[in-house]
Design a protein around this motif. Structure first.
Motif, PDB file in Angstrom:
ATOM      1  N   ALA A   1       0.829  -1.207   0.000  1.00 40.07           N
ATOM      2  CA  ALA A   1       0.000   0.000   0.000  1.00 40.07           C
ATOM      3  C   ALA A   1       0.867   1.261   0.000  1.00 40.07           C
ATOM      4  CB  ALA A   1      -0.925  -0.001   1.220  1.00 40.07           C
ATOM      5  N   ARG A   2       1.955   1.234   0.774  1.00 37.29           N
ATOM      6  CA  ARG A   2       2.870   2.384   0.825  1.00 37.29           C
ATOM      7  C   ARG A   2       3.522   2.600  -0.543  1.00 37.29           C
ATOM      8  NH1 ARG A   2       8.113   2.285   1.442  1.00 37.29           N
ATOM      9  NH2 ARG A   2       8.101   0.208   2.359  1.00 37.29           N
ATOM     10  N   GLU A   3       3.975   1.522  -1.157  1.00 36.61           N
ATOM     11  CA  GLU A   3       4.617   1.643  -2.470  1.00 36.61           C
ATOM     12  C   GLU A   3       3.628   2.118  -3.534  1.00 36.61           C
ATOM     13  OE1 GLU A   3       7.752   1.524  -3.504  1.00 36.61           O
ATOM     14  OE2 GLU A   3       8.464   1.137  -1.481  1.00 36.61           O
ATOM     15  N   GLN A   4       2.385   1.640  -3.477  1.00 40.76           N
ATOM     16  CA  GLN A   4       1.378   2.083  -4.445  1.00 40.76           C
ATOM     17  C   GLN A   4       1.087   3.567  -4.274  1.00 40.76           C
ATOM     18  OE1 GLN A   4      -1.722  -0.792  -3.693  1.00 40.76           O
ATOM     19  NE2 GLN A   4      -1.142  -1.992  -5.485  1.00 40.76           N
ATOM     20  N   LYS A   5       1.054   4.037  -3.033  1.00 39.35           N
ATOM     21  CA  LYS A   5       0.832   5.467  -2.775  1.00 39.35           C
ATOM     22  C   LYS A   5       2.006   6.282  -3.326  1.00 39.35           C
ATOM     23  CE  LYS A   5       0.049   8.784   0.924  1.00 39.35           C
ATOM     24  NZ  LYS A   5      -0.005   9.012   2.360  1.00 39.35           N
ATOM     25  N   GLU A   6       3.224   5.826  -3.058  1.00 39.84           N
ATOM     26  CA  GLU A   6       4.404   6.530  -3.567  1.00 39.84           C
ATOM     27  C   GLU A   6       4.433   6.514  -5.091  1.00 39.84           C
ATOM     28  OE1 GLU A   6       7.749   4.656  -1.688  1.00 39.84           O
ATOM     29  OE2 GLU A   6       7.291   5.531   0.270  1.00 39.84           O
ATOM     30  N   LEU A   7       4.030   5.394  -5.688  1.00 39.48           N
ATOM     31  CA  LEU A   7       3.992   5.293  -7.145  1.00 39.48           C
ATOM     32  C   LEU A   7       2.980   6.270  -7.736  1.00 39.48           C
ATOM     33  CD1 LEU A   7       5.105   3.781  -9.591  1.00 39.48           C
ATOM     34  CD2 LEU A   7       3.345   2.063  -9.247  1.00 39.48           C
ATOM     35  N   ALA A   8       1.849   6.433  -7.053  1.00 43.52           N
ATOM     36  CA  ALA A   8       0.809   7.344  -7.548  1.00 43.52           C
ATOM     37  C   ALA A   8       1.222   8.804  -7.412  1.00 43.52           C
ATOM     38  CB  ALA A   8      -0.498   7.099  -6.800  1.00 43.52           C
ATOM     39  N   THR A   9       2.029   9.130  -6.390  1.00 38.60           N
ATOM     40  CA  THR A   9       2.384  10.531  -6.150  1.00 38.60           C
ATOM     41  C   THR A   9       3.719  10.946  -6.763  1.00 38.60           C
ATOM     42  OG1 THR A   9       3.371   9.956  -4.016  1.00 38.60           O
ATOM     43  CG2 THR A   9       1.056  10.642  -4.009  1.00 38.60           C
ATOM     44  N   ASP A  10       4.634   9.989  -6.969  1.00 36.07           N
ATOM     45  CA  ASP A  10       5.960  10.344  -7.486  1.00 36.07           C
ATOM     46  C   ASP A  10       6.537   9.194  -8.309  1.00 36.07           C
ATOM     47  OD1 ASP A  10       8.312  11.649  -7.990  1.00 36.07           O
ATOM     48  OD2 ASP A  10       9.048  11.593  -5.927  1.00 36.07           O
TER      49      ASP A  10
END
Length: 142
Positions: free
Chosen positions: A99-108
Motif C-alpha cells: 500500500a505504501r509503495e502504491q501510494k508513492e507510485l501514484a504521487t511520485d
C-alpha cells in the motif's frame, strides 16, 4: 569463494522479478525451504524425550502411548498456531508495504522508477540496462 548453485540463482532471479509482494514472499520461502524441516525435527526429539521419560517412570504401555499421542497433538497444535501467526504477520507487513509503495507510485512515479533502477544496479546491472528494465517493468506493476 563458493558460487551460488543454479537452482538458487534461478530462484534469486525469480524473487527479483516477481511482480507482486506476495509472490516475492513465496519465492523467498521456497529459497529458504528448510525452516519447517528443522522445526519438525525439533518436535520429534521433544516427543521422543517425553515418551522415554514416561516409559522410564511407568511400566504401563497404555500410559506411554497416551503420553506420546498427547505430546504429538500438543506439538502439532503449537506448531500450527505459530505458523499461522508468522504467516499472518508477514502478510500484514507485505500488504502495508504494498500500500505504501502504491501510494508513492501514484504521487511520485519518476522517483519510484529511479529507485527501481537503483535496486537493479545494486544487483549488478549497469546503469543503462537497469533504467531500461525499470522502464519496462513500471507499467506492469500494480
Amino acid at each position: 569463494m563458493a558460487k551460488i548453485g543454479e537452482n538458487e540463482r534461478i530462484l534469486s532471479l525469480q524473487v527479483s522479478l516477481c511482480p507482486t509482494a506476495i509472490e516475492n514472499v513465496i519465492a523467498q520461502a521456497a529459497l529458504a525451504g528448510c525452516g519447517p524441516l528443522c522445526w519438525g525435527s525439533t518436535m520429534a526429539f521433544s516427543t521422543a524425550s517425553l515418551i522415554v521419560g514416561v516409559a522410564a517412570a511407568s511400566t504401563a504401555r497404555g500410559e506411554v502411548l497416551v503420553a506420546g499421542v498427547a505430546g504429538l497433538v500438543a506439538g502439532a497444535i503449537s506448531m500450527a498456531a505459530g505458523e499461522y501467526v508468522s504467516v499472518s504477520s508477514q502478510a500484514d507487513t507485505e500488504r502495508a508495504d504494498l500500500a505504501r509503495e502504491q501510494k508513492e507510485l501514484a504521487t511520485d512515479e519518476s522517483s519510484e522508477r529511479e529507485e527501481l533502477a537503483t535496486i537493479y544496479m545494486g544487483r549488478g546491472l549497469d546503469a543503462v540496462l537497469a533504467h531500461q528494465v525499470a522502464e519496462q517493468l513500471m507499467p506492469t506493476m500494480p
